[in-house]
Design an enzyme around this catalytic site. Structure first.
Site, PDB file in Angstrom:
ATOM      1  N   ASP A 138       0.809  -1.227   0.000  1.00  0.00           N
ATOM      2  CA  ASP A 138       0.000   0.000   0.000  1.00  0.00           C
ATOM      3  C   ASP A 138       0.838   1.270   0.000  1.00  0.00           C
ATOM      4  OD1 ASP A 138       1.046  -0.116   2.546  1.00  0.00           O
ATOM      5  OD2 ASP A 138      -0.718   0.801   3.454  1.00  0.00           O
ATOM      6  N   LEU A 179      11.547  -8.364  13.236  1.00  0.00           N
ATOM      7  CA  LEU A 179      12.842  -8.989  13.012  1.00  0.00           C
ATOM      8  C   LEU A 179      13.944  -8.102  13.613  1.00  0.00           C
ATOM      9  CD1 LEU A 179      12.541 -10.215   9.296  1.00  0.00           C
ATOM     10  CD2 LEU A 179      12.111 -11.510  11.393  1.00  0.00           C
ATOM     11  N   LYS A 235      13.612   0.724   7.752  1.00  0.00           N
ATOM     12  CA  LYS A 235      13.833  -0.708   7.947  1.00  0.00           C
ATOM     13  C   LYS A 235      12.538  -1.492   7.730  1.00  0.00           C
ATOM     14  CE  LYS A 235      13.233  -0.474  12.966  1.00  0.00           C
ATOM     15  NZ  LYS A 235      13.762  -0.921  14.265  1.00  0.00           N
TER      16      LYS A 235
END
Length: 343
Positions: free
Chosen positions: A202, A224, A236
Protein backbone atom coordinates in the site's frame (compact mmCIF):
# COMPACT_ATOMS: atom_id res chain seq x y z
CA UNK A 1 20.81 -60.40 -112.22
CA UNK A 2 19.50 -63.95 -112.46
CA UNK A 3 16.70 -65.28 -110.32
CA UNK A 4 19.03 -67.55 -108.30
CA UNK A 5 21.32 -64.69 -107.42
CA UNK A 6 18.39 -62.57 -106.26
CA UNK A 7 17.17 -65.35 -103.99
CA UNK A 8 20.62 -65.65 -102.36
CA UNK A 9 20.76 -61.92 -101.55
CA UNK A 10 17.31 -61.85 -99.98
CA UNK A 11 18.25 -64.89 -97.91
CA UNK A 12 21.40 -63.11 -96.56
CA UNK A 13 19.38 -60.03 -95.62
CA UNK A 14 16.89 -62.11 -93.70
CA UNK A 15 19.69 -63.92 -91.86
CA UNK A 16 21.28 -60.62 -90.89
CA UNK A 17 17.95 -59.40 -89.45
CA UNK A 18 17.65 -62.53 -87.37
CA UNK A 19 21.16 -61.99 -86.00
CA UNK A 20 20.45 -58.36 -85.26
CA UNK A 21 17.30 -59.32 -83.34
CA UNK A 22 19.40 -61.43 -80.94
CA UNK A 23 21.69 -58.42 -80.06
CA UNK A 24 20.66 -55.42 -77.89
CA UNK A 25 18.77 -52.68 -79.72
CA UNK A 26 21.01 -49.90 -78.27
CA UNK A 27 24.60 -49.70 -77.15
CA UNK A 28 23.43 -48.65 -73.65
CA UNK A 29 21.51 -51.89 -73.19
CA UNK A 30 24.50 -54.27 -72.88
CA UNK A 31 27.72 -54.34 -70.92
CA UNK A 32 29.79 -54.26 -74.03
CA UNK A 33 28.38 -50.79 -74.88
CA UNK A 34 29.01 -49.29 -71.33
CA UNK A 35 32.14 -47.38 -70.42
CA UNK A 36 34.22 -48.36 -67.41
CA UNK A 37 32.88 -45.41 -65.38
CA UNK A 38 29.30 -46.29 -66.20
CA UNK A 39 29.83 -49.90 -65.16
CA UNK A 40 31.21 -48.70 -61.79
CA UNK A 41 28.20 -46.49 -61.23
CA UNK A 42 25.87 -49.30 -62.09
CA UNK A 43 27.64 -51.62 -59.67
CA UNK A 44 27.41 -49.03 -56.88
CA UNK A 45 23.71 -48.53 -57.53
CA UNK A 46 23.09 -52.25 -57.36
CA UNK A 47 25.10 -52.50 -54.13
CA UNK A 48 23.15 -49.57 -52.65
CA UNK A 49 19.87 -51.32 -53.36
CA UNK A 50 21.14 -54.60 -51.97
CA UNK A 51 22.23 -52.92 -48.71
CA UNK A 52 19.03 -50.92 -48.19
CA UNK A 53 17.70 -53.24 -45.50
CA UNK A 54 21.08 -53.35 -43.80
CA UNK A 55 21.20 -49.56 -43.53
CA UNK A 56 17.68 -49.48 -42.19
CA UNK A 57 18.61 -51.96 -39.49
CA UNK A 58 21.70 -49.92 -38.52
CA UNK A 59 19.58 -46.75 -38.20
CA UNK A 60 17.22 -48.56 -35.85
CA UNK A 61 20.13 -49.71 -33.75
CA UNK A 62 21.59 -46.18 -33.50
CA UNK A 63 18.23 -44.74 -32.47
CA UNK A 64 17.78 -47.44 -29.87
CA UNK A 65 21.25 -46.76 -28.47
CA UNK A 66 20.60 -43.02 -28.22
CA UNK A 67 17.25 -43.69 -26.56
CA UNK A 68 18.90 -45.92 -23.97
CA UNK A 69 21.62 -43.34 -23.30
CA UNK A 70 19.04 -40.59 -22.89
CA UNK A 71 16.99 -42.71 -20.51
CA UNK A 72 20.15 -43.47 -18.56
CA UNK A 73 20.97 -39.76 -18.21
CA UNK A 74 17.43 -38.93 -17.14
CA UNK A 75 17.50 -41.76 -14.65
CA UNK A 76 20.77 -40.49 -13.17
CA UNK A 77 19.41 -36.94 -12.97
CA UNK A 78 16.24 -38.21 -11.29
CA UNK A 79 18.35 -40.18 -8.83
CA UNK A 80 20.41 -37.07 -8.05
CA UNK A 81 17.24 -35.06 -7.49
CA UNK A 82 15.93 -37.72 -5.15
CA UNK A 83 19.24 -37.77 -3.30
CA UNK A 84 19.16 -33.99 -2.97
CA UNK A 85 15.56 -34.11 -1.84
CA UNK A 86 16.48 -36.63 0.86
CA UNK A 87 19.07 -34.17 2.16
CA UNK A 88 16.37 -31.51 2.63
CA UNK A 89 15.15 -31.25 6.22
CA UNK A 90 11.69 -29.67 6.35
CA UNK A 91 10.99 -27.36 9.25
CA UNK A 92 7.89 -27.53 11.41
CA UNK A 93 7.82 -23.72 11.46
CA UNK A 94 4.77 -22.19 9.78
CA UNK A 95 4.89 -19.01 7.69
CA UNK A 96 1.54 -17.43 6.91
CA UNK A 97 0.81 -14.69 4.39
CA UNK A 98 -2.32 -12.90 5.58
CA UNK A 99 -4.28 -11.89 2.47
CA UNK A 100 -7.15 -10.24 4.34
CA UNK A 101 -6.13 -6.71 3.22
CA UNK A 102 -7.34 -7.18 -0.35
CA UNK A 103 -9.89 -4.34 -0.23
CA UNK A 104 -7.18 -1.83 0.79
CA UNK A 105 -5.14 -2.28 -2.39
CA UNK A 106 -5.49 -1.06 -5.96
CA UNK A 107 -5.07 -3.59 -8.77
CA UNK A 108 -1.47 -2.55 -9.47
CA UNK A 109 -0.45 -3.32 -5.90
CA UNK A 110 -2.44 -6.57 -5.91
CA UNK A 111 -0.34 -7.71 -8.86
CA UNK A 112 2.84 -6.80 -6.98
CA UNK A 113 1.68 -8.87 -4.03
CA UNK A 114 0.99 -11.76 -6.40
CA UNK A 115 4.60 -11.61 -7.63
CA UNK A 116 5.88 -11.55 -4.06
CA UNK A 117 3.83 -14.65 -3.21
CA UNK A 118 5.18 -16.41 -6.31
CA UNK A 119 8.71 -15.69 -5.12
CA UNK A 120 7.95 -16.97 -1.63
CA UNK A 121 6.64 -20.21 -3.10
CA UNK A 122 9.66 -20.68 -5.38
CA UNK A 123 12.19 -19.96 -2.61
CA UNK A 124 10.46 -22.32 -0.21
CA UNK A 125 10.54 -25.12 -2.79
CA UNK A 126 14.32 -24.87 -3.16
CA UNK A 127 15.14 -24.14 0.49
CA UNK A 128 17.31 -26.44 2.60
CA UNK A 129 14.73 -26.25 5.39
CA UNK A 130 11.36 -25.53 3.73
CA UNK A 131 8.65 -24.25 6.03
CA UNK A 132 4.95 -25.01 6.12
CA UNK A 133 3.65 -22.27 3.84
CA UNK A 134 0.10 -20.94 4.27
CA UNK A 135 -1.97 -18.47 2.28
CA UNK A 136 -5.04 -17.43 4.26
CA UNK A 137 -8.08 -15.28 3.49
CA UNK A 138 -7.39 -15.72 -0.23
CA UNK A 139 -10.10 -14.11 -2.33
CA UNK A 140 -11.18 -10.92 -4.04
CA UNK A 141 -8.81 -9.18 -6.45
CA UNK A 142 -5.80 -11.30 -5.50
CA UNK A 143 -7.44 -14.63 -6.27
CA UNK A 144 -8.94 -13.25 -9.48
CA UNK A 145 -5.52 -11.99 -10.58
CA UNK A 146 -3.91 -15.33 -9.78
CA UNK A 147 -6.61 -17.18 -11.73
CA UNK A 148 -6.14 -14.93 -14.75
CA UNK A 149 -2.35 -14.55 -14.80
CA UNK A 150 -1.09 -17.77 -13.24
CA UNK A 151 -3.66 -20.54 -13.72
CA UNK A 152 -1.10 -23.15 -12.72
CA UNK A 153 -1.09 -21.91 -9.10
CA UNK A 154 -3.88 -24.39 -8.29
CA UNK A 155 -1.30 -27.16 -8.84
CA UNK A 156 1.25 -25.71 -6.42
CA UNK A 157 2.70 -28.27 -4.03
CA UNK A 158 3.80 -27.94 -0.41
CA UNK A 159 1.47 -25.02 0.27
CA UNK A 160 -1.83 -24.73 2.11
CA UNK A 161 -4.28 -22.26 0.55
CA UNK A 162 -7.18 -21.32 2.79
CA UNK A 163 -10.18 -19.11 2.19
CA UNK A 164 -10.58 -18.78 5.96
CA UNK A 165 -8.77 -16.30 8.19
CA UNK A 166 -5.57 -17.62 9.76
CA UNK A 167 -7.12 -17.39 13.22
CA UNK A 168 -9.70 -19.96 12.13
CA UNK A 169 -6.99 -22.33 10.90
CA UNK A 170 -4.44 -22.16 13.74
CA UNK A 171 -4.46 -21.91 17.49
CA UNK A 172 -4.31 -18.38 18.88
CA UNK A 173 -1.41 -19.19 21.21
CA UNK A 174 0.72 -20.36 18.25
CA UNK A 175 0.42 -17.11 16.28
CA UNK A 176 3.06 -14.36 16.09
CA UNK A 177 2.37 -11.39 13.80
CA UNK A 178 5.56 -9.95 12.25
CA UNK A 179 5.40 -6.17 12.12
CA UNK A 180 8.10 -3.50 12.26
CA UNK A 181 5.93 -1.44 14.64
CA UNK A 182 6.17 -4.05 17.39
CA UNK A 183 8.34 -3.32 20.44
CA UNK A 184 9.21 -7.02 20.71
CA UNK A 185 12.42 -8.01 18.90
CA UNK A 186 12.60 -11.55 17.59
CA UNK A 187 15.85 -13.11 18.82
CA UNK A 188 15.20 -16.78 18.09
CA UNK A 189 12.68 -18.65 15.97
CA UNK A 190 10.32 -21.03 17.71
CA UNK A 191 9.58 -23.71 15.14
CA UNK A 192 6.37 -24.63 16.94
CA UNK A 193 4.97 -21.19 16.14
CA UNK A 194 3.15 -19.79 13.13
CA UNK A 195 4.61 -16.44 12.02
CA UNK A 196 2.22 -14.20 10.11
CA UNK A 197 3.31 -11.76 7.38
CA UNK A 198 0.84 -9.07 6.35
CA UNK A 199 0.01 -9.45 2.67
CA UNK A 200 -0.42 -5.76 1.96
CA UNK A 201 1.23 -3.52 -0.63
CA UNK A 202 0.00 0.00 0.00
CA UNK A 203 3.07 2.30 -0.09
CA UNK A 204 2.55 3.16 3.59
CA UNK A 205 -0.94 4.58 3.14
CA UNK A 206 -2.05 2.34 6.02
CA UNK A 207 1.02 2.55 8.21
CA UNK A 208 0.85 0.45 11.35
CA UNK A 209 -2.21 -1.50 10.30
CA UNK A 210 -0.65 -4.94 10.84
CA UNK A 211 0.37 -3.98 14.38
CA UNK A 212 -3.15 -2.74 15.04
CA UNK A 213 -4.55 -5.96 13.59
CA UNK A 214 -2.39 -8.07 15.93
CA UNK A 215 -3.57 -6.03 18.92
CA UNK A 216 -7.22 -6.31 17.86
CA UNK A 217 -6.89 -10.10 17.57
CA UNK A 218 -5.02 -10.32 20.86
CA UNK A 219 -2.13 -12.34 19.41
CA UNK A 220 1.61 -12.04 19.95
CA UNK A 221 3.63 -9.76 17.70
CA UNK A 222 7.32 -9.13 17.02
CA UNK A 223 9.74 -7.52 14.60
CA UNK A 224 12.84 -8.99 13.01
CA UNK A 225 16.12 -7.89 14.71
CA UNK A 226 17.10 -5.82 11.70
CA UNK A 227 18.33 -2.83 13.69
CA UNK A 228 20.68 -4.99 15.77
CA UNK A 229 22.67 -6.11 12.75
CA UNK A 230 22.06 -3.80 9.79
CA UNK A 231 22.24 -0.11 8.94
CA UNK A 232 20.39 0.96 5.79
CA UNK A 233 19.95 4.18 3.86
CA UNK A 234 16.18 3.66 3.92
CA UNK A 235 13.49 2.77 6.45
CA UNK A 236 13.83 -0.71 7.95
CA UNK A 237 10.82 -2.14 6.17
CA UNK A 238 10.90 -5.08 3.78
CA UNK A 239 8.70 -6.67 1.14
CA UNK A 240 6.67 -9.78 1.93
CA UNK A 241 9.03 -12.06 0.04
CA UNK A 242 12.08 -10.47 1.72
CA UNK A 243 10.73 -11.32 5.17
CA UNK A 244 9.86 -14.81 4.00
CA UNK A 245 13.33 -15.41 2.54
CA UNK A 246 15.11 -14.01 5.62
CA UNK A 247 13.25 -16.54 7.74
CA UNK A 248 14.31 -19.34 5.38
CA UNK A 249 17.92 -18.12 5.42
CA UNK A 250 17.97 -17.99 9.21
CA UNK A 251 16.71 -21.58 9.43
CA UNK A 252 19.66 -22.61 7.26
CA UNK A 253 22.43 -20.40 8.69
CA UNK A 254 21.21 -19.83 12.27
CA UNK A 255 22.74 -16.36 12.05
CA UNK A 256 20.61 -13.24 11.64
CA UNK A 257 23.33 -11.11 10.10
CA UNK A 258 24.13 -13.70 7.43
CA UNK A 259 20.43 -14.13 6.76
CA UNK A 260 19.90 -10.38 6.31
CA UNK A 261 22.85 -9.85 3.99
CA UNK A 262 21.95 -12.91 1.92
CA UNK A 263 18.51 -11.50 1.13
CA UNK A 264 18.54 -7.70 1.40
CA UNK A 265 18.54 -5.81 -1.94
CA UNK A 266 21.78 -4.03 -2.77
CA UNK A 267 19.90 -0.80 -3.37
CA UNK A 268 19.12 -0.50 0.32
CA UNK A 269 22.80 0.17 1.01
CA UNK A 270 22.85 -2.20 3.96
CA UNK A 271 26.02 -2.30 6.09
CA UNK A 272 26.74 -4.14 9.34
CA UNK A 273 26.11 -2.24 12.56
CA UNK A 274 29.69 -2.96 13.65
CA UNK A 275 30.99 -1.33 10.47
CA UNK A 276 32.59 -4.57 9.34
CA UNK A 277 31.87 -6.48 6.22
CA UNK A 278 29.53 -9.42 6.83
CA UNK A 279 30.81 -12.94 6.37
CA UNK A 280 29.72 -13.70 2.83
CA UNK A 281 29.38 -17.10 1.27
CA UNK A 282 30.64 -17.04 -2.29
CA UNK A 283 28.23 -19.82 -3.17
CA UNK A 284 25.22 -17.82 -1.95
CA UNK A 285 25.42 -14.25 -3.31
CA UNK A 286 22.67 -11.74 -2.52
CA UNK A 287 19.51 -12.79 -4.30
CA UNK A 288 18.09 -9.34 -4.95
CA UNK A 289 19.13 -6.49 -7.18
CA UNK A 290 17.73 -3.10 -8.07
CA UNK A 291 14.98 -4.85 -10.00
CA UNK A 292 13.28 -5.54 -6.68
CA UNK A 293 12.22 -1.87 -6.68
CA UNK A 294 9.20 -2.73 -8.80
CA UNK A 295 7.90 -5.18 -6.24
CA UNK A 296 6.29 -2.39 -4.27
CA UNK A 297 5.97 -1.67 -0.56
CA UNK A 298 3.61 -2.59 2.19
CA UNK A 299 2.92 -2.08 5.86
CA UNK A 300 4.76 -3.93 8.60
CA UNK A 301 7.87 -5.75 7.45
CA UNK A 302 7.79 -4.48 3.90
CA UNK A 303 9.60 -2.23 1.47
CA UNK A 304 9.78 1.48 2.15
CA UNK A 305 7.98 3.79 -0.24
CA UNK A 306 10.42 6.60 0.49
CA UNK A 307 12.74 7.48 -2.38
CA UNK A 308 16.20 6.04 -1.98
CA UNK A 309 19.24 7.91 -3.26
CA UNK A 310 21.10 5.96 -5.88
CA UNK A 311 24.85 6.00 -6.17
CA UNK A 312 26.01 7.92 -9.22
CA UNK A 313 26.96 11.27 -10.59
CA UNK A 314 24.00 13.12 -9.07
CA UNK A 315 24.90 11.89 -5.60
CA UNK A 316 28.50 12.92 -6.17
CA UNK A 317 27.40 16.38 -7.28
CA UNK A 318 25.25 16.76 -4.20
CA UNK A 319 28.07 15.64 -1.93
CA UNK A 320 30.42 18.12 -3.64
CA UNK A 321 27.91 20.87 -3.06
CA UNK A 322 27.61 19.98 0.60
CA UNK A 323 31.39 19.99 0.92
CA UNK A 324 31.62 23.43 -0.61
CA UNK A 325 28.94 24.69 1.75
CA UNK A 326 30.77 23.24 4.70
CA UNK A 327 34.02 24.84 3.58
CA UNK A 328 32.25 28.23 3.34
CA UNK A 329 30.78 27.90 6.80
CA UNK A 330 34.19 27.01 8.20
CA UNK A 331 35.81 30.07 6.62
CA UNK A 332 33.07 32.29 8.02
CA UNK A 333 33.46 30.84 11.45
CA UNK A 334 37.16 31.66 11.39
CA UNK A 335 36.36 35.35 10.91
CA UNK A 336 33.83 35.47 13.78
CA UNK A 337 34.74 34.99 17.42
CA UNK A 338 33.48 31.75 18.91
CA UNK A 339 30.41 32.08 21.14
CA UNK A 340 30.38 30.37 24.48
CA UNK A 341 27.51 28.07 25.28
CA UNK A 342 26.26 26.90 28.61
CA UNK A 343 25.79 23.21 29.23
Amino acid sequence: MSGDTQKECSSAVSDSKEVSDDKPDSPAGGPEALSKRQRKRLAKAQQWEEQRELRKQKRKERKQKKREERQGDEGAEFTNRKRQRREVEPSSLRLVVDCSFDSLMVLKDVRKLHKQIQRCYAENRRAAHPVQFYLTSLGGQLKQNMDERDKGWVNWKDISVKLEHFQEVMRKEDLVYLTSDSSNVLKELDESKAYVIGGLVDHNHHKGITFERAQELGIDHAQLPLGDFVKMNSRKVLAVNHVFEIMLAYLEKRDWQEAFFTVLPQRKGAVPVEGEEPDSDEDTPPKHTDQDEEQGSSDGHSESAEPIKQEGEDTQDQSDGKQKKTDTSVSQSEDKPQEQTAA
